[in-house]
Scaffold this motif. Structure first.
Motif, PDB file in Angstrom:
ATOM      1  N   ARG A 191       9.873   7.156 -13.106  1.00 35.49           N
ATOM      2  CA  ARG A 191      10.922   6.543 -12.285  1.00 35.49           C
ATOM      3  C   ARG A 191      11.621   7.598 -11.432  1.00 35.49           C
ATOM      4  O   ARG A 191      11.858   7.410 -10.245  1.00 35.49           O
ATOM      5  CB  ARG A 191      11.940   5.834 -13.178  1.00 35.49           C
ATOM      6  N   ARG A 192      11.950   8.748 -12.038  1.00 35.79           N
ATOM      7  CA  ARG A 192      12.614   9.834 -11.313  1.00 35.79           C
ATOM      8  C   ARG A 192      11.744  10.310 -10.145  1.00 35.79           C
ATOM      9  O   ARG A 192      12.225  10.493  -9.024  1.00 35.79           O
ATOM     10  CB  ARG A 192      12.915  10.996 -12.252  1.00 35.79           C
ATOM     11  N   ARG A 193      10.463  10.464 -10.389  1.00 36.98           N
ATOM     12  CA  ARG A 193       9.551  10.928  -9.335  1.00 36.98           C
ATOM     13  C   ARG A 193       9.412   9.890  -8.221  1.00 36.98           C
ATOM     14  O   ARG A 193       9.319  10.240  -7.054  1.00 36.98           O
ATOM     15  CB  ARG A 193       8.188  11.269  -9.926  1.00 36.98           C
ATOM     16  N   MET A 194       9.391   8.600  -8.605  1.00 37.24           N
ATOM     17  CA  MET A 194       9.283   7.560  -7.575  1.00 37.24           C
ATOM     18  C   MET A 194      10.545   7.508  -6.723  1.00 37.24           C
ATOM     19  O   MET A 194      10.468   7.356  -5.502  1.00 37.24           O
ATOM     20  CB  MET A 194       9.009   6.205  -8.219  1.00 37.24           C
ATOM     21  N   LEU A 195      11.702   7.645  -7.348  1.00 36.16           N
ATOM     22  CA  LEU A 195      12.943   7.658  -6.572  1.00 36.16           C
ATOM     23  C   LEU A 195      12.990   8.873  -5.647  1.00 36.16           C
ATOM     24  O   LEU A 195      13.470   8.779  -4.512  1.00 36.16           O
ATOM     25  CB  LEU A 195      14.160   7.637  -7.505  1.00 36.16           C
ATOM     26  N   ALA A 196      12.480  10.002  -6.124  1.00 37.74           N
ATOM     27  CA  ALA A 196      12.424  11.204  -5.291  1.00 37.74           C
ATOM     28  C   ALA A 196      11.460  11.016  -4.117  1.00 37.74           C
ATOM     29  O   ALA A 196      11.604  11.667  -3.080  1.00 37.74           O
ATOM     30  CB  ALA A 196      12.002  12.412  -6.127  1.00 37.74           C
ATOM     31  N   ALA A 197      10.489  10.103  -4.271  1.00 40.50           N
ATOM     32  CA  ALA A 197       9.526   9.816  -3.199  1.00 40.50           C
ATOM     33  C   ALA A 197      10.021   8.702  -2.283  1.00 40.50           C
ATOM     34  O   ALA A 197       9.246   8.116  -1.539  1.00 40.50           O
ATOM     35  CB  ALA A 197       8.172   9.451  -3.797  1.00 40.50           C
ATOM     36  N   ASP A 198      11.309   8.388  -2.373  1.00 37.16           N
ATOM     37  CA  ASP A 198      11.949   7.384  -1.524  1.00 37.16           C
ATOM     38  C   ASP A 198      11.481   5.957  -1.769  1.00 37.16           C
ATOM     39  O   ASP A 198      11.541   5.117  -0.868  1.00 37.16           O
ATOM     40  CB  ASP A 198      11.786   7.728  -0.036  1.00 37.16           C
ATOM     41  N   VAL A 199      11.000   5.678  -2.959  1.00 39.15           N
ATOM     42  CA  VAL A 199      10.672   4.305  -3.325  1.00 39.15           C
ATOM     43  C   VAL A 199      11.983   3.608  -3.658  1.00 39.15           C
ATOM     44  O   VAL A 199      12.795   4.153  -4.408  1.00 39.15           O
ATOM     45  CB  VAL A 199       9.703   4.253  -4.521  1.00 39.15           C
ATOM     46  N   PRO A 200      12.247   2.422  -3.105  1.00 37.05           N
ATOM     47  CA  PRO A 200      13.505   1.728  -3.390  1.00 37.05           C
ATOM     48  C   PRO A 200      13.706   1.548  -4.904  1.00 37.05           C
ATOM     49  O   PRO A 200      12.746   1.321  -5.648  1.00 37.05           O
ATOM     50  CB  PRO A 200      13.333   0.371  -2.708  1.00 37.05           C
ATOM     51  N   GLU A 201      14.959   1.643  -5.338  1.00 41.15           N
ATOM     52  CA  GLU A 201      15.272   1.584  -6.773  1.00 41.15           C
ATOM     53  C   GLU A 201      14.773   0.307  -7.423  1.00 41.15           C
ATOM     54  O   GLU A 201      14.294   0.326  -8.554  1.00 41.15           O
ATOM     55  CB  GLU A 201      16.765   1.745  -6.998  1.00 41.15           C
ATOM     56  N   GLU A 202      14.837  -0.842  -6.718  1.00 40.93           N
ATOM     57  CA  GLU A 202      14.384  -2.095  -7.325  1.00 40.93           C
ATOM     58  C   GLU A 202      12.873  -2.085  -7.566  1.00 40.93           C
ATOM     59  O   GLU A 202      12.373  -2.758  -8.444  1.00 40.93           O
ATOM     60  CB  GLU A 202      14.781  -3.327  -6.492  1.00 40.93           C
ATOM     61  N   GLU A 257       0.822  -1.205   0.000  1.00 41.87           N
ATOM     62  CA  GLU A 257       0.000   0.000   0.000  1.00 41.87           C
ATOM     63  C   GLU A 257       0.856   1.255   0.000  1.00 41.87           C
ATOM     64  O   GLU A 257       0.531   2.236  -0.666  1.00 41.87           O
ATOM     65  CB  GLU A 257      -0.960  -0.029   1.188  1.00 41.87           C
ATOM     66  N   TRP A 258       1.968   1.220   0.749  1.00 43.14           N
ATOM     67  CA  TRP A 258       2.875   2.366   0.775  1.00 43.14           C
ATOM     68  C   TRP A 258       3.464   2.602  -0.620  1.00 43.14           C
ATOM     69  O   TRP A 258       3.464   3.722  -1.125  1.00 43.14           O
ATOM     70  CB  TRP A 258       3.999   2.120   1.796  1.00 43.14           C
ATOM     71  N   THR A 259       3.919   1.514  -1.266  1.00 43.45           N
ATOM     72  CA  THR A 259       4.496   1.628  -2.603  1.00 43.45           C
ATOM     73  C   THR A 259       3.436   2.088  -3.605  1.00 43.45           C
ATOM     74  O   THR A 259       3.697   2.961  -4.438  1.00 43.45           O
ATOM     75  CB  THR A 259       5.089   0.275  -3.047  1.00 43.45           C
ATOM     76  N   ASN A 260       2.254   1.516  -3.520  1.00 40.46           N
ATOM     77  CA  ASN A 260       1.176   1.910  -4.426  1.00 40.46           C
ATOM     78  C   ASN A 260       0.796   3.368  -4.251  1.00 40.46           C
ATOM     79  O   ASN A 260       0.520   4.057  -5.230  1.00 40.46           O
ATOM     80  CB  ASN A 260      -0.050   1.017  -4.234  1.00 40.46           C
ATOM     81  N   SER A 261       0.779   3.846  -3.014  1.00 35.78           N
ATOM     82  CA  SER A 261       0.432   5.257  -2.800  1.00 35.78           C
ATOM     83  C   SER A 261       1.503   6.169  -3.383  1.00 35.78           C
ATOM     84  O   SER A 261       1.196   7.205  -3.955  1.00 35.78           O
ATOM     85  CB  SER A 261       0.204   5.554  -1.320  1.00 35.78           C
ATOM     86  N   ARG A 262       2.775   5.767  -3.248  1.00 34.97           N
ATOM     87  CA  ARG A 262       3.867   6.560  -3.843  1.00 34.97           C
ATOM     88  C   ARG A 262       3.781   6.525  -5.367  1.00 34.97           C
ATOM     89  O   ARG A 262       4.003   7.533  -6.035  1.00 34.97           O
ATOM     90  CB  ARG A 262       5.239   6.049  -3.396  1.00 34.97           C
ATOM     91  N   LEU A 263       3.476   5.348  -5.910  1.00 29.43           N
ATOM     92  CA  LEU A 263       3.329   5.225  -7.358  1.00 29.43           C
ATOM     93  C   LEU A 263       2.163   6.086  -7.843  1.00 29.43           C
ATOM     94  O   LEU A 263       2.292   6.821  -8.820  1.00 29.43           O
ATOM     95  CB  LEU A 263       3.109   3.767  -7.758  1.00 29.43           C
ATOM     96  N   SER A 320       3.171   9.730  -7.656  1.00 30.02           N
ATOM     97  CA  SER A 320       4.131  10.043  -8.720  1.00 30.02           C
ATOM     98  C   SER A 320       3.437  10.082 -10.080  1.00 30.02           C
ATOM     99  O   SER A 320       3.691  10.963 -10.900  1.00 30.02           O
ATOM    100  CB  SER A 320       5.256   9.008  -8.742  1.00 30.02           C
ATOM    101  N   PHE A 321       2.540   9.127 -10.312  1.00 35.19           N
ATOM    102  CA  PHE A 321       1.806   9.077 -11.577  1.00 35.19           C
ATOM    103  C   PHE A 321       0.920  10.308 -11.730  1.00 35.19           C
ATOM    104  O   PHE A 321       0.859  10.910 -12.796  1.00 35.19           O
ATOM    105  CB  PHE A 321       0.972   7.795 -11.651  1.00 35.19           C
ATOM    106  N   ALA A 322       0.240  10.707 -10.651  1.00 35.49           N
ATOM    107  CA  ALA A 322      -0.660  11.861 -10.702  1.00 35.49           C
ATOM    108  C   ALA A 322       0.087  13.161 -10.968  1.00 35.49           C
ATOM    109  O   ALA A 322      -0.500  14.120 -11.476  1.00 35.49           O
ATOM    110  CB  ALA A 322      -1.445  11.965  -9.395  1.00 35.49           C
ATOM    111  N   GLU A 323       1.369  13.198 -10.654  1.00 40.18           N
ATOM    112  CA  GLU A 323       2.167  14.402 -10.883  1.00 40.18           C
ATOM    113  C   GLU A 323       2.678  14.502 -12.315  1.00 40.18           C
ATOM    114  O   GLU A 323       3.174  15.547 -12.723  1.00 40.18           O
ATOM    115  CB  GLU A 323       3.360  14.422  -9.921  1.00 40.18           C
ATOM    116  N   LEU A 324       2.574  13.413 -13.074  1.00 45.34           N
ATOM    117  CA  LEU A 324       3.010  13.439 -14.468  1.00 45.34           C
ATOM    118  C   LEU A 324       2.081  14.336 -15.285  1.00 45.34           C
ATOM    119  O   LEU A 324       0.901  14.503 -14.952  1.00 45.34           O
ATOM    120  CB  LEU A 324       2.975  12.029 -15.067  1.00 45.34           C
TER     121      LEU A 324
END
Length: 194
Positions: free
Chosen positions: A180-191, A122-128, A131-135
């Motif tokens: 990807r850049r936005r997700m990394l900026a949101a502290d989502v692990p690179e993998e 859920e944490w990863t999905n919320s970050r995704l 990030s998606f909504a900011e595109l």
């Protein structure tokens, strides 16, 4: 309006479907489902609305099988119809204000995974989602189409979105890189961010 012509595979299928041939109807749907779904999903906020748009588009085709001016442009007709239905549904949704609906209750039974996995997902999905909504809107539309219709060709995606075919690949790369850049900026692990 003109009667369905005799030339082209789409024309033959339309004529047969108009005469009640269920196999011809299924083939029409199979050939065009990815494009209709892609347009529906690109222009809707959720999959339930996209399903409604798809249903309305197929219903309109069924009602107009014998009235299409250019049967060989069936794909373009479906794209235009799905877009119009998306706009119609969007306007209708703006007038609605549902109250008291709990999305967790509506989504079905709980998953069998443990609470720590659920929290992480859920944490990863919320970050995704964030990030998606900011595109930019165009990136969101393109990525939605590609996500819901991965087998669609760039020509079909181009037609669905009304963009030049040669821009689809480069735009896809830029949009995914930005996501990807936005997700990394949101502290989502690179993998996870890819």
């Amino acid at each position: 309006m003109h009667e369905v012509g005799e030339t082209g595979a789409a024309a033959v299928l339309l004529r047969r479907a108009a005469a009640g041939d269920q196999q011809a109807w299924r083939e029409l749907v199979d050939r065009n489902a990815a494009v209709v779904w892609g347009v529906s999903r690109a222009f809707s906020a959720n999959s339930a609305d996209a399903e409604d748009i798809c249903q309305a588009t197929w219903l309109l085709l069924a009602e107009n099988l014998d009235r299409l001016r250019d049967p060989d442009s069936l794909s373009a007709w479906l794209v235009t119809t799905a877009r119009r239905e998306s706009l119609r549904l969007h306007r209708a949704r703006q007038r609605e204000s549902p109250v008291g609906l709990d999305s967790e209750v509506l989504s079905g039974a709980e998953s069998a995974e443990g609470p720590e996995h659920r929290v992480l997902r859920e944490w990863t999905n919320s970050r995704l989602a964030k990030s998606f909504a900011e595109l930019p809107q165009r990136c969101q539309q393109l990525l939605r189409v590609l996500a819901v219709a991965p087998e669609a060709s760039y020509a079909q995606v181009s037609e669905a979105l009304g963009w030049p075919r040669g821009t689809i690949g480069p735009k896809k790369s830029r949009c995914l890189a930005e996501l990807r850049r936005r997700m990394l900026a949101a502290d989502v692990p690179e993998e996870v961010a890819g």
